[in-house]
Enzyme design. Structure first.
Site, PDB file in Angstrom:
ATOM      1  N   HIS A  93       2.621 -59.952 -34.043  1.00 54.80           N
ATOM      2  CA  HIS A  93       2.648 -60.104 -32.579  1.00 54.80           C
ATOM      3  C   HIS A  93       3.635 -59.097 -31.971  1.00 54.80           C
ATOM      4  O   HIS A  93       4.844 -59.345 -31.901  1.00 54.80           O
ATOM      5  CB  HIS A  93       3.053 -61.546 -32.221  1.00 54.80           C
ATOM      6  CG  HIS A  93       2.929 -61.881 -30.778  1.00 54.80           C
ATOM      7  ND1 HIS A  93       2.065 -62.852 -30.306  1.00 54.80           N
ATOM      8  CD2 HIS A  93       3.543 -61.398 -29.677  1.00 54.80           C
ATOM      9  CE1 HIS A  93       2.164 -62.951 -29.001  1.00 54.80           C
ATOM     10  NE2 HIS A  93       3.074 -62.066 -28.589  1.00 54.80           N
ATOM     11  N   HIS A 149       3.656 -56.117 -28.683  1.00 55.01           N
ATOM     12  CA  HIS A 149       2.951 -55.449 -27.578  1.00 55.01           C
ATOM     13  C   HIS A 149       3.319 -53.976 -27.584  1.00 55.01           C
ATOM     14  O   HIS A 149       4.506 -53.636 -27.558  1.00 55.01           O
ATOM     15  CB  HIS A 149       3.340 -56.077 -26.240  1.00 55.01           C
ATOM     16  CG  HIS A 149       2.945 -57.520 -26.126  1.00 55.01           C
ATOM     17  ND1 HIS A 149       1.793 -57.929 -25.498  1.00 55.01           N
ATOM     18  CD2 HIS A 149       3.549 -58.647 -26.580  1.00 55.01           C
ATOM     19  CE1 HIS A 149       1.712 -59.252 -25.560  1.00 55.01           C
ATOM     20  NE2 HIS A 149       2.768 -59.716 -26.209  1.00 55.01           N
ATOM     21  N   HIS A 201      -2.201 -65.797 -26.076  1.00 49.56           N
ATOM     22  CA  HIS A 201      -0.906 -66.403 -25.750  1.00 49.56           C
ATOM     23  C   HIS A 201      -1.151 -67.792 -25.160  1.00 49.56           C
ATOM     24  O   HIS A 201      -1.893 -67.932 -24.182  1.00 49.56           O
ATOM     25  CB  HIS A 201      -0.169 -65.563 -24.712  1.00 49.56           C
ATOM     26  CG  HIS A 201       0.430 -64.298 -25.239  1.00 49.56           C
ATOM     27  ND1 HIS A 201      -0.311 -63.316 -25.816  1.00 49.56           N
ATOM     28  CD2 HIS A 201       1.721 -63.872 -25.282  1.00 49.56           C
ATOM     29  CE1 HIS A 201       0.487 -62.318 -26.188  1.00 49.56           C
ATOM     30  NE2 HIS A 201       1.726 -62.625 -25.877  1.00 49.56           N
ATOM     31  N   GLU A 221       3.532 -70.824 -24.651  1.00 53.78           N
ATOM     32  CA  GLU A 221       4.826 -70.128 -24.528  1.00 53.78           C
ATOM     33  C   GLU A 221       5.510 -70.736 -23.298  1.00 53.78           C
ATOM     34  O   GLU A 221       6.570 -71.317 -23.397  1.00 53.78           O
ATOM     35  CB  GLU A 221       4.601 -68.619 -24.349  1.00 53.78           C
ATOM     36  CG  GLU A 221       5.897 -67.820 -24.145  1.00 53.78           C
ATOM     37  CD  GLU A 221       5.628 -66.362 -23.707  1.00 53.78           C
ATOM     38  OE1 GLU A 221       4.529 -66.066 -23.214  1.00 53.78           O
ATOM     39  OE2 GLU A 221       6.568 -65.536 -23.825  1.00 53.78           O
ATOM     40  N   ASP A 263       7.555 -59.540 -30.455  1.00 57.41           N
ATOM     41  CA  ASP A 263       6.965 -59.548 -29.117  1.00 57.41           C
ATOM     42  C   ASP A 263       7.147 -58.200 -28.393  1.00 57.41           C
ATOM     43  O   ASP A 263       6.235 -57.393 -28.383  1.00 57.41           O
ATOM     44  CB  ASP A 263       7.555 -60.703 -28.291  1.00 57.41           C
ATOM     45  CG  ASP A 263       6.596 -61.283 -27.275  1.00 57.41           C
ATOM     46  OD1 ASP A 263       5.412 -60.948 -27.309  1.00 57.41           O
ATOM     47  OD2 ASP A 263       7.043 -62.118 -26.440  1.00 57.41           O
ATOM     48  N   ASP A 264       8.303 -58.014 -27.784  1.00 59.44           N
ATOM     49  CA  ASP A 264       8.613 -56.789 -27.017  1.00 59.44           C
ATOM     50  C   ASP A 264      10.052 -56.398 -27.352  1.00 59.44           C
ATOM     51  O   ASP A 264      10.960 -56.555 -26.517  1.00 59.44           O
ATOM     52  CB  ASP A 264       8.504 -57.072 -25.510  1.00 59.44           C
ATOM     53  CG  ASP A 264       7.178 -57.729 -25.147  1.00 59.44           C
ATOM     54  OD1 ASP A 264       6.159 -57.027 -25.074  1.00 59.44           O
ATOM     55  OD2 ASP A 264       7.178 -58.967 -24.956  1.00 59.44           O
TER      56      ASP A 264
END
Ligand code: ADE
Ligand code: ZN
Length: 328
Positions: free
Chosen positions: A12, A14, A192, A195, A273-274
Site C-alpha cells: 500500500h 501511493h 480504502h 480508515e 501509505d505516503d
C-alpha cells in the site's frame, strides 16, 4: 536493533504520495511553479487534517505533468524503498494525474513508469507492480474512465484496481461499475475503507465492490463480528500505522489496533501509505511495532509472508518474492 535490512513486501503505497518533498521542489523550480505554500519552514509537506493533506497532495501533483516527470519520480521512490529493505512493492497509480483519464495518454505515462521500474530492479533488485486507482472524491463518472484505463492496461505489470481519496464522499457501491470493469479484465481488487469510515464502510466494500484486500480497514477493530468475518474469509488488511497516527486517527502507536486485529486472526500487513508526508519509512514502522508490541524477526517474517501471499502479482513473481524472503 533496526529492521532496515529485513527484506520487506509493501502492498500500500501511493505513487504521488511517495514523492520526496525535495523532488517536488526541484520540479517546481525547473517549471517555475510556486508551490511554497505546501511546505513548512523545514521543507516538509505542511498540512493539518486529512482533507488538508489531500489538498496538499493534489497541489504537489501540479508539477508532475509529463511521463518524464513520472519516470524520474519512480526512480526516486524506488531508491528510497530499496534503501529500506523493500524487495517487492505495489504502488497505487492514478491516471487522473497521468493524462486525466485518457487511455492513450495513460499508456505513455505507464510506459515511462515501467521503464524506470526496470532500471531500478536491475540496480537495486526491487520489484514493482502497479494498482490503478480511482479517487473517490472525484466521483463515479471519473472512476469509470479510470476503470477503463485499468482494464486496457491490465497484465503482468498492472495487476490490480483500487480506490483512494475521501471516504466520506458518496458510497463504495457508487463505484461498482469501475470495479466490475476492472474485475472482468482480470484485475485483483482493493479499496480504502475503514480508515476514516467505520466498520460499515468495510462491509460495503466487501459487499458492493467484492474486493479481496482492504486499504487500512483498521476501524474493523471496533466490531468483533466483523473481525471474525475478516478472519474467516481471509480478507487482507493493508495497515499503515504511521499514516494513521500522523493523521490523528490514533493518538500513538501503542493504542493502534494492528496487534488486536492480528490477535483476532485477521490477516494484517504493514505499509507506509505516503511516506514523506508522514515522516514514515518501512524501517521506522517495523522499529516502532517492535517497540510497541514486542514483535520480533519471526513476527515480521510472518507478516511479509502474508503480504507476499496477498500480493496481486503472478505466480512466478510470487515465487521470486518467497525465495528472497527465505534467503534473508
Ligand atoms: N490517498 C493518499 N493517501 C490516502 C489515504 N491515507 N487515505 C485515502 N486516500 C489517500
Ligand atoms: Zn492509502
Amino acid at each position: 536493533m533496526s529492521f532496515r535490512d529485513v527484506p520487506k513486501v509493501e502492498l500500500h503505497l501511493h505513487h504521488e504520495g511517495a514523492a520526496p518533498p525535495e523532488f517536488i521542489r526541484q520540479l517546481a523550480q525547473e517549471k517555475s511553479v510556486d508551490l511554497s505554500g505546501i511546505f513548512d519552514a523545514q521543507g516538509n509537506y505542511s498540512f493539518g487534517d486529512f482533507l488538508e493533506f489531500l489538498s496538499v497532495y493534489e497541489a504537489a501533483t501540479e508539477v508532475l505533468k509529463t511521463p518524464e516527470d513520472f519516470h524520474r519520480l519512480t526512480l526516486a521512490i524506488l531508491e528510497q524503498s530499496a534503501a529500506n529493505g523493500m524487495i517487492y512493492s505495489e504502488t497505487f497509480l492514478s491516471p487522473d494525474f497521468c493524462g486525466g483519464g485518457d487511455v492513450g495518454a495513460w499508456r505513455e505515462y505507464l510506459h515511462a513508469i515501467t521503464e524506470a521500474a526496470d532500471i531500478a530492479e536491475k540496480k537495486h533488485g526491487i520489484m514493482l507492480r502497479g494498482i490503478v486507482t480511482c479517487i473517490r472524491h472525484f466521483g463515479p463518472d471519473k472512476a469509470r474512465l479510470i476503470g477503463k484505463c485499468a482494464a486496457e492496461t491490465a497484465g503482468d505489470w498492472i495487476v490490480g484496481f483500487g480506490m483512494g481519496g475521501d471516504e466520506s464522499a458518496g458510497a463504495q457501491g457508487d463505484f461498482s461499475y469501475a470495479f466490475d470493469m476492472a474485475r472482468e479484465a482480470g484485475l485483483r481488487l482493493t479499496t480504502h475503507a475503514g480508515e476514516w469510515g467505520g466498520p460499515d464502510e468495510i462491509r460495503a466494500a466487501l459487499r458492493d465492490l467484492k474486493v479481496e484486500r482492504i486499504g487500512h480497514g483498521v476501524r474493523a477493530a471496533e466490531d468483533a463480528e466483523l473481525m471474525a468475518e475478516l478472519a474467516a474469509t481471509g480478507v487482507v488488511l493493508e495497515v499503515c500505522p504511521g499514516s494513521n497516527v500522523s493523521l490523528g486517527i490514533f493518538e500513538n502507536i501503542a493504542v493502534h489496533p494492528i496487534a488486536k486485529l492480528r490477535d483476532a486472526g485477521v490477516k494484517v500487513t504493514v505499509s507506509t501509505d505516503d511516506p514523506p508526508f508522514f515522516h514514515a519509512t518501512m524501517t521506522k514502522e517495523y522499529d516502532e511495532l517492535a517497540q510497541a508490541f514486542g514483535w520480533d524477526a519471526g513476527d515480521f517474517r510472518a507478516l511479509n509472508e502474508t503480504a507476499a501471499q496477498a500480493a496481486f502479482c503472478d505466480a512466478d513473481t510470487r515465487a521470486r518474492i518467497f525465495k528472497r524472503l527465505e534467503n534473508q
